[in-house]
Design an enzyme around this catalytic site. Sequence first.
Site, mmCIF file in Angstrom:
data_model
loop_
_atom_site.group_PDB
_atom_site.id
_atom_site.type_symbol
_atom_site.label_atom_id
_atom_site.label_comp_id
_atom_site.label_asym_id
_atom_site.label_seq_id
_atom_site.Cartn_x
_atom_site.Cartn_y
_atom_site.Cartn_z
ATOM 1 N N HIS A 208 56.364 -30.874 -49.451
ATOM 2 C CA HIS A 208 57.018 -31.884 -50.289
ATOM 3 C C HIS A 208 55.939 -32.841 -50.799
ATOM 4 O O HIS A 208 54.779 -32.735 -50.462
ATOM 5 C CB HIS A 208 58.022 -32.687 -49.443
ATOM 6 C CG HIS A 208 59.269 -31.943 -49.093
ATOM 7 N ND1 HIS A 208 60.486 -32.240 -49.647
ATOM 8 C CD2 HIS A 208 59.499 -30.918 -48.241
ATOM 9 C CE1 HIS A 208 61.410 -31.437 -49.155
ATOM 10 N NE2 HIS A 208 60.844 -30.618 -48.289
ATOM 11 N N GLU B 168 58.847 -32.794 -57.204
ATOM 12 C CA GLU B 168 57.609 -32.809 -56.424
ATOM 13 C C GLU B 168 56.719 -31.642 -56.852
ATOM 14 O O GLU B 168 56.490 -30.685 -56.117
ATOM 15 C CB GLU B 168 57.974 -32.784 -54.932
ATOM 16 C CG GLU B 168 58.758 -34.033 -54.543
ATOM 17 C CD GLU B 168 59.502 -33.944 -53.213
ATOM 18 O OE1 GLU B 168 59.324 -32.950 -52.482
ATOM 19 O OE2 GLU B 168 60.269 -34.881 -52.907
HETATM 20 ZN ZN LIG Z 1 60.764 -33.872 -50.980
#
Ligand SMILES: [Zn+2]
Length: 488
Positions: free
Chosen positions: A376, A253
């Site tokens: 995230h 990510e």
């Molecule tokens: Zn994540």
Amino acid sequence: MGTLTKTVVLLYVTSAVLCTPFVNQLQPGQEWPTRSSVKQPYHELVQNETDTKSDSVATEVEVVAEEEKAPEEPEVPDDNNPKVLAEEVERIDYSGAQVWKVSTKKSSTQRLINQLASEKLIASWGGNHSAIDILVKPNALENVTAALKKKDVAYYVMIEDLQQRINEENPPLDENELELQDRRGHRMTWKQYHRLEDIHGFMDYLAKTYPSIVSVNTIGKSYEGKELKVLRISDGKQGNKAVFIDGGIHAREWISPAVVTYFINQFAENFDVESDDIKNIDWYFLPVVNPDGYEYTHKSDRLWRKNRKYGYGPSTCTGADLNRNFGYRWGGKGASSYPCSDIYRGSGPFSEPESKAISDFFKNTATKFSAYLTYHSYGQYLLYPWGYDNALPPDHKDLQSVGLLIAQAIRKTGGSEYKVGSSSGLLYPAAGGSDDWAKSLGIKYTYTIELSDTGRYGFVLPASYIEPVARENLAGLRALASVVNKLD
Ligand SMILES: [Zn+2]
Ligand SMILES: *[C@@H]1O[C@H](CO)[C@@H](O)[C@H](O)[C@H]1NC(C)=O
Ligand SMILES: *[C@@H]1O[C@H](CO)[C@@H](O)[C@H](O)[C@H]1NC(C)=O
Ligand SMILES: *[C@@H]1O[C@H](CO)[C@@H](O)[C@H](O)[C@H]1NC(C)=O
């Protein structure tokens, strides 16, 4: 032109010399408060959870496309997980692989997706109760098409050729940027995704350049021995609130460390002219929680998610999902006990050095945090606890309303829509997340923020998106800072 360059260089040299702190001479605010007691004082603060069932939850959707039923036996190494330990690891090629968005409106779809995943024809990239994104392996395109058509499941192709997207994601800097980079004293930009070395170099540079407000501490080491560096920005005022922000728990990510370092840059470089809301908070940033995985995504497998701890179980599978390894309600729903799974929870709570280091840091600090944010990607969600099950903490209304404030600030600034809700309710239960654990310590405003996008690029978000995504999320962070400042 020549004079200008000389002036800039001279200024830089002068300031570098003047600003280099003497070793052992701690500036105000540079001492990090610690406590010797290892007892968690926060637990008493947590009220009993109301096990309110969230009625918006479609309970059929339990777990997203992971092989829960997979046998715990030596496993054929799959092609995403080469049995190689050496430094020189081959780069995994995703040519011909596609990413599809699949409607999960039909209740049987989830089962079909789980089955295709256990046959290793697809891998889940995540989703919600109405749609899920799947990576379809090149040699499985026909079979997966047939399987979905047979069940009359709607889908469309988001990414035609994943490797092509990967190749285009992170282009080299242009000449102007390269020149700037040489002058600045660090290599970090927000026009490119950078390696760990650049991120750490940037953090150290700030600590050296702004010693009265910025300091860097290594709170532990990764499995491979890389430093877990936390940067603190604080003017050392008594009565400051404190906020902890991390990124890069999941290796692939990339937008997450990029956004967290953007925040760092904004606050450190402009502290004097920042708002009181920002200056009245002690900021702690850990931009790369999972440095081994992060480097691995740059060198070998762009889509690696877990850490890189080797030798789990009798198998050759590597890595645990750090966001299933935190020690509150560890081992519950939405986490796998199967070491080869992408959501493997680890062998026990805090079995991984990276999550353990964070836990130890919180045990040993005397700082009382008012907020914990973990960045995230992807999906554009502001998620609050609980994640372990369809339950809500007693102050969930506060979390919802502040989440909406953050979402509003993001929308007003950059136009992106972020959905707000509990992670178990909006998405699906997943036990062992860092947000649940932070909430269990009594930290009030605890959010998992899933950054852009909603699936067009997914994890492979082009570097040109870093600045817009970071800018609108900085506005979101300011909204949170304003709320934190109003706390008693
Ligand atoms: Zn994540
Ligand atoms: C929390 O609630 C549960 C069920 O409502 C109860 O059994 C338990 O004793 C409570 N725990 C505390 C610490 O109050
Ligand atoms: C689910 O995800 C799709 C995009 O993948 C989005 O259009 C939809 O609004 C999402 N629904 C919810 C409830 O989050
Ligand atoms: C696709 O299906 C055919 C027929 O069922 C099977 O023989 C083949 O092995 C499958 N391909 C993959 C990649 O699983």
